[in-house]
Design an enzyme around this catalytic site. Structure first.
Site, PDB file in Angstrom:
ATOM      1  N   CYS A  44       0.823  -1.214   0.000  1.00  0.00           N
ATOM      2  CA  CYS A  44       0.000   0.000   0.000  1.00  0.00           C
ATOM      3  C   CYS A  44       0.855   1.261   0.000  1.00  0.00           C
ATOM      4  CB  CYS A  44      -0.930  -0.005   1.210  1.00  0.00           C
ATOM      5  SG  CYS A  44      -1.968   1.473   1.298  1.00  0.00           S
ATOM      6  N   CYS A  49      -1.353   1.692  -3.065  1.00  0.00           N
ATOM      7  CA  CYS A  49      -2.397   2.710  -2.846  1.00  0.00           C
ATOM      8  C   CYS A  49      -1.862   4.130  -2.795  1.00  0.00           C
ATOM      9  CB  CYS A  49      -3.140   2.427  -1.539  1.00  0.00           C
ATOM     10  SG  CYS A  49      -3.490   0.705  -1.202  1.00  0.00           S
ATOM     11  N   LYS A  52       0.008   5.393  -6.029  1.00  0.00           N
ATOM     12  CA  LYS A  52      -1.002   5.401  -7.093  1.00  0.00           C
ATOM     13  C   LYS A  52      -1.942   6.591  -6.924  1.00  0.00           C
ATOM     14  CE  LYS A  52      -4.668   3.091  -6.541  1.00  0.00           C
ATOM     15  NZ  LYS A  52      -5.568   1.953  -6.249  1.00  0.00           N
ATOM     16  N   TYR A 179      -9.153  -3.660 -11.888  1.00  0.00           N
ATOM     17  CA  TYR A 179      -9.106  -2.276 -11.403  1.00  0.00           C
ATOM     18  C   TYR A 179      -7.708  -1.674 -11.537  1.00  0.00           C
ATOM     19  CZ  TYR A 179      -7.054  -3.699  -6.898  1.00  0.00           C
ATOM     20  OH  TYR A 179      -6.221  -4.184  -5.926  1.00  0.00           O
ATOM     21  N   GLU A 183      -7.273   1.694 -13.620  1.00  0.00           N
ATOM     22  CA  GLU A 183      -6.777   2.872 -12.916  1.00  0.00           C
ATOM     23  C   GLU A 183      -5.547   3.441 -13.607  1.00  0.00           C
ATOM     24  OE1 GLU A 183      -8.175   2.044  -8.304  1.00  0.00           O
ATOM     25  OE2 GLU A 183      -6.227   1.291  -8.976  1.00  0.00           O
ATOM     26  N   HIS A 436     -28.116  20.282  -1.442  1.00  0.00           N
ATOM     27  CA  HIS A 436     -28.258  20.807  -2.808  1.00  0.00           C
ATOM     28  C   HIS A 436     -27.410  22.067  -2.992  1.00  0.00           C
ATOM     29  CE1 HIS A 436     -30.305  21.571  -6.603  1.00  0.00           C
ATOM     30  NE2 HIS A 436     -30.448  22.839  -6.217  1.00  0.00           N
ATOM     31  N   GLU A 441     -26.786  14.139  -3.916  1.00  0.00           N
ATOM     32  CA  GLU A 441     -28.172  14.288  -3.465  1.00  0.00           C
ATOM     33  C   GLU A 441     -29.105  13.323  -4.190  1.00  0.00           C
ATOM     34  OE1 GLU A 441     -30.432  17.897  -4.743  1.00  0.00           O
ATOM     35  OE2 GLU A 441     -28.525  18.442  -5.696  1.00  0.00           O
TER      36      GLU A 441
END
Length: 452
Positions: A44, A49, A52, A179, A183, A436, A441
């Protein structure tokens, strides 16, 4: 007095192993040793992670100057300097590794910068020639990327290599549709690399919600990433200063770099596990029970080496559950249910719970879904689209799954994951007042199912 050198010996200095070691030492007062043969922080922090995500951030700035002009700012395009960025990135990784080392030192964990293997159920042998005994041994050695099994595959790089490139290539072929492949396709394209993607399946991101991954694929193509489904490498060779590749569906081209994102393998090789009778599963994964215990009672394993859910926060939670079980007197099974996750493509995808396809196979459902152009990019004249989706049980109205494709979807799914983990119903989502104007939302304003 114990007959062992340590109460706990941890093999692996990644996120899971370090967390288990320091909590066991600092909160439970046990004597802990830890061996790491490479860099502290593991996949990681050093090879995954963290670097990246820094590259994700860097790649997003390319579109900002045009967007800024569309919003009235007088700014000019600039060039991306890989050397400036990569130098800062490597310095940051060095800093984080130092943090990991200091955390262990501050907790009283004795560190060994060495490879460790198992001699028996209570003894580890270090590459320095030393042997250490422990009442409990925790294996947290992670995993590593693998290349395709084909001639000249060594011409290609893997994810570990991408952070150490001397220069960015002009053209790159990425092989894989998971992924990691997607990515880095988005990252490198955002940094100015001409990217081509080969993937064997009919669609990228197998295992994710079909509608969500379809929108991600559509947006990747719209950005200019060349995507070839049902395609793999047939031949590759060193040619004219690059790597010549012939695909199974016919395309031939010379690329500056070929990047294999074709899976990962647990780091369980040559550790002496088989000789102890520790069962190994598919792909070399260490088999464990719900308490992360192997078939040898004194030996446990957590994280990617078990190939359960290969995410850093999961490895950390597995480490914490192990410490509570073994040293806290609280038998704590690992909870792998309803884990939120994000794919840092452009746009990002966030997901928690069941896909529409999984839920439909289990029970009758309603699907609430909407796609639209978000305000920020629509005003700038871009055609980007986002998606918000809830999969709901017809029987008890529980939200079984939430899937978001949008900028910052990873941030949104963390919050949505709390509600899904708590078992919130669609009506409880509806009772929550919208913020909003925001993209998210839509999660609380979708009133009618699009299909049932």
């Amino acid at each position: 007095m114990s007959n062992f050198d340590y109460d706990l010996f941890v093999i692996g200095g990644g996120s899971g192993g370090v967390r288990a070691a320091r909590v066991a030492a600092s909160e439970y007062g046990v004597k802990v040793g830890l061996a790491e043969e490479d860099r502290y922080g593991g996949t990681c922090v050093i090879r995954g992670c963290v670097p990246k995500k820094l590259m994700v951030f860097a790649s997003g700035y390319g579109e900002m100057t045009q967007d800024a002009r569309d919003y009235g700012w007088d700014v000019q395009d600039g060039a991306f300097d890989w050397h400036v960025f990569s130098g800062k990135m490597r310095a940051e990784l060095d800093r984080l590794e130092g943090v990991y080392r200091r955390l262990l030192d501050g907790s009283g964990v004795e560190k060994f910068d060495a490879r460790a293997t198992l001699k028996d159920a209570h003894t580890v042998t270090l590459s320095t020639g030393e042997e250490k005994t422990a009442k409990h041994i925790l294996i947290a050695t992670g995993g590593r990327p693998v290349r395709l099994d084909l001639p000249n595959a060594d011409l290609g790089i893997v994810s570990d290599d991408i952070f150490h490139l001397d220069d960015l290539p002009r053209t790159m072929l990425i092989v894989g549709g998971g992924y990691i492949a997607c990515e880095f396709a988005c990252i490198l394209h955002g940094l100015g690399v001409e990217v081509t993607l080969f993937y064997r399946g009919g669609q990228i991101l197998n295992g994710f919600d079909d509608e969500a991954r379809g929108l991600v694929a559509e947006q990747m193509r719209a950005r200019g990433i060349k995507m070839h489904s049902g395609t793999n490498i047939l031949e590759m060779e060193d040619r004219d200063g690059g790597t010549w590749v012939k695909g199974t569906t016919g395309p031939e081209k010379i690329y500056d770099k070929v990047f294999f994102a074709t899976g990962r393998k647990p780091n369980s090789d040559n550790m002496g596990l088989e000789a102890l009778g520790i069962a190994m599963g598919r792909n070399g994964a260490i088999e464990v029970n719900e308490y992360s215990q192997t078939g040898v009672p004194s030996v446990y394993a957590i994280g990617d080496v078990t190939d359960r859910v290969n995410l850093t926060p999961v490895a950390i939670r597995e480490g914490m559950a192990f410490v509570k079980t073994v040293f806290g007197g609280e038998p704590t099974p690992v909870d792998h249910d309803l884990i939120p996750s994000a794919v840092f493509t452009q746009p990002e995808m966030g997901t928690v719970g069941m896909t529409e396809e999984e839920a439909r196979a289990q029970e009758e459902i309603e699907v609430y879904s909407t796609t639209f152009k978000p305000m920020q990019s629509a005003f700038a004249g871009r055609d980007d689209r986002v998606m918000m989706k809830l999969v709901v049980s017809k029987e008890n109205r529980t939200v079984l799954g939430c899937h978001i494709v949008a900028p910052q979807a990873g941030e949104m799914i963390q919050m949505a994951g709390i509600a899904v983990k708590m078992g919130a119903t669609k009506e409880q989502f509806d009772q929550t007042c919208a913020v909003h104007p925001t993209m998210s939302e839509e999660l609380v304003t979708m009133r009618s199912p699009v299909r049932s």
